[in-house]
Write a protein that holds these residues in place. Structure first.
Motif, mmCIF file in Angstrom:
data_model
loop_
_atom_site.group_PDB
_atom_site.id
_atom_site.type_symbol
_atom_site.label_atom_id
_atom_site.label_comp_id
_atom_site.label_asym_id
_atom_site.label_seq_id
_atom_site.Cartn_x
_atom_site.Cartn_y
_atom_site.Cartn_z
ATOM 1 N N GLY A 40 0.792 -1.225 0.000
ATOM 2 C CA GLY A 40 0.000 0.000 0.000
ATOM 3 C C GLY A 40 0.824 1.276 0.000
ATOM 4 N N THR A 41 1.932 1.285 0.718
ATOM 5 C CA THR A 41 2.776 2.479 0.784
ATOM 6 C C THR A 41 3.436 2.738 -0.565
ATOM 7 N N VAL A 42 3.984 1.699 -1.157
ATOM 8 C CA VAL A 42 4.616 1.830 -2.472
ATOM 9 C C VAL A 42 3.578 2.286 -3.502
ATOM 10 N N PHE A 43 2.364 1.727 -3.412
ATOM 11 C CA PHE A 43 1.269 2.108 -4.302
ATOM 12 C C PHE A 43 0.954 3.600 -4.170
ATOM 13 N N THR A 44 0.767 4.058 -2.946
ATOM 14 C CA THR A 44 0.411 5.460 -2.694
ATOM 15 C C THR A 44 1.495 6.408 -3.190
ATOM 16 N N ASN A 45 2.749 6.045 -2.948
ATOM 17 C CA ASN A 45 3.866 6.917 -3.309
ATOM 18 C C ASN A 45 4.386 6.689 -4.725
ATOM 19 N N CYS A 46 3.884 5.647 -5.395
ATOM 20 C CA CYS A 46 4.373 5.275 -6.732
ATOM 21 C C CYS A 46 5.890 5.086 -6.731
ATOM 22 N N THR A 47 6.390 4.441 -5.692
ATOM 23 C CA THR A 47 7.809 4.125 -5.600
ATOM 24 C C THR A 47 8.067 2.905 -6.485
ATOM 25 N N ILE A 48 9.008 3.013 -7.399
ATOM 26 C CA ILE A 48 9.257 1.933 -8.351
ATOM 27 C C ILE A 48 10.219 0.903 -7.730
ATOM 28 N N PRO A 49 9.776 -0.363 -7.632
ATOM 29 C CA PRO A 49 10.654 -1.421 -7.107
ATOM 30 C C PRO A 49 11.801 -1.733 -8.078
ATOM 31 N N PRO A 50 12.725 -2.594 -7.654
ATOM 32 C CA PRO A 50 13.823 -2.992 -8.548
ATOM 33 C C PRO A 50 13.276 -3.624 -9.839
ATOM 34 N N PRO A 51 13.911 -3.339 -10.973
ATOM 35 C CA PRO A 51 13.426 -3.833 -12.264
ATOM 36 C C PRO A 51 13.259 -5.350 -12.348
ATOM 37 N N ASN A 52 14.079 -6.094 -11.618
ATOM 38 C CA ASN A 52 13.980 -7.558 -11.701
ATOM 39 C C ASN A 52 12.704 -8.110 -11.051
ATOM 40 N N GLU A 53 11.929 -7.253 -10.385
ATOM 41 C CA GLU A 53 10.662 -7.689 -9.781
ATOM 42 C C GLU A 53 9.463 -7.452 -10.704
ATOM 43 N N ALA A 54 9.704 -6.853 -11.864
ATOM 44 C CA ALA A 54 8.621 -6.502 -12.778
ATOM 45 C C ALA A 54 8.158 -7.710 -13.594
ATOM 46 N N LEU A 55 6.861 -7.714 -13.894
ATOM 47 C CA LEU A 55 6.306 -8.617 -14.907
ATOM 48 C C LEU A 55 6.350 -7.827 -16.209
ATOM 49 N N THR A 56 6.807 -8.456 -17.285
ATOM 50 C CA THR A 56 7.090 -7.678 -18.493
ATOM 51 C C THR A 56 6.637 -8.326 -19.794
ATOM 52 N N THR A 57 5.814 -9.371 -19.749
ATOM 53 C CA THR A 57 5.491 -10.105 -20.986
ATOM 54 C C THR A 57 4.481 -9.399 -21.874
ATOM 55 N N GLY A 58 3.675 -8.505 -21.313
ATOM 56 C CA GLY A 58 2.602 -7.889 -22.086
ATOM 57 C C GLY A 58 1.307 -8.674 -22.001
ATOM 58 N N ASN A 59 1.375 -9.837 -21.378
ATOM 59 C CA ASN A 59 0.190 -10.665 -21.138
ATOM 60 C C ASN A 59 0.399 -11.378 -19.802
ATOM 61 N N ASP A 60 0.541 -10.579 -18.757
ATOM 62 C CA ASP A 60 0.891 -11.110 -17.437
ATOM 63 C C ASP A 60 -0.368 -11.570 -16.703
ATOM 64 N N VAL A 61 -0.334 -12.809 -16.227
ATOM 65 C CA VAL A 61 -1.476 -13.383 -15.515
ATOM 66 C C VAL A 61 -1.094 -13.562 -14.055
ATOM 67 N N ILE A 62 -1.905 -12.974 -13.181
ATOM 68 C CA ILE A 62 -1.691 -13.099 -11.743
ATOM 69 C C ILE A 62 -2.898 -13.799 -11.154
ATOM 70 N N THR A 63 -2.670 -14.953 -10.524
ATOM 71 C CA THR A 63 -3.740 -15.662 -9.837
ATOM 72 C C THR A 63 -3.839 -15.114 -8.425
ATOM 73 N N LEU A 64 -5.031 -14.709 -8.045
ATOM 74 C CA LEU A 64 -5.259 -14.146 -6.711
ATOM 75 C C LEU A 64 -5.302 -15.297 -5.711
ATOM 76 N N ALA A 65 -4.226 -15.446 -4.954
ATOM 77 C CA ALA A 65 -4.054 -16.622 -4.102
ATOM 78 C C ALA A 65 -4.523 -16.433 -2.669
ATOM 79 N N THR A 66 -4.587 -15.190 -2.204
ATOM 80 C CA THR A 66 -4.962 -14.938 -0.808
ATOM 81 C C THR A 66 -5.940 -13.768 -0.744
ATOM 82 N N PRO A 67 -6.802 -13.772 0.264
ATOM 83 C CA PRO A 67 -7.726 -12.641 0.412
ATOM 84 C C PRO A 67 -6.994 -11.408 0.947
#
Length: 154
Positions: free
Chosen positions: A71-98
């Motif tokens: 939430g903090t990173v979201f609010t501040n738009c702080t960009i994480p390290p590039p190696n943590e990015a999804l970059t395929t252009g068709n990224d699928v994230i399964t919502l695993a936890t509530p």
């Protein structure tokens, strides 16, 4: 015998189908996809996200990316390290936890100045249906011969 097998098959189908059919795939931004100058808050407002659902982020690879953040990173738009990015252009994230989930684009100032960020709340998965009674405890009424119709097991 045939009706007993049919009852078993229907019971298995009734238990398995809801688990498969309940998951929903959400294309983030619908036809617009994951892009700048789109109101993702309005897009998510009337949707119900549940554990097991999938978010699909569609975009032109290289123009955008996706970071799952807190939430903090979201609010501040702080960009994480590039190696943590999804970059395929068709990224699928399964919502695993509530709980609350946050996603941003880390390209240039897309998050901070162009609103390319998504926050959602994920609910528990649908409750499983009650198990069907076992065939040995289920008794079917005897076939009626009131109309002169004979029913046999053959």
């Amino acid at each position: 015998m045939a009706s007993k097998l049919l009852n078993i098959a229907l019971a298995v189908f009734a238990i398995v189908l809801p688990a498969v059919a309940m998951a929903t795939e959400f294309t983030v931004g619908d036809d617009q996809g994951w892009t700048i100058n789109f109101d993702y808050e309005a897009w998510a407002k009337d949707k119900v996200f549940r554990v097991g659902d999938e978010l699909v982020f569609k975009y032109t690879a290289g123009r955008h990316n996706v970071f799952k953040v807190n939430g903090t990173v979201f609010t501040n738009c702080t960009i994480p390290p590039p190696n943590e990015a999804l970059t395929t252009g068709n990224d699928v994230i399964t919502l695993a936890t509530p709980g609350r989930k946050w996603y941003i684009c880390g390209v240039n100032d897309h998050c901070a100045n162009y609103g390319q960020k998504l926050a959602i709340t994920v609910l528990e998965e649908w409750a499983s249906p009650a198990p069907a009674p076992s065939p040995s405890t289920t008794t079917a009424p005897a076939p009626s011969s009131a109309y002169g119709i004979s029913v046999s097991g053959h």
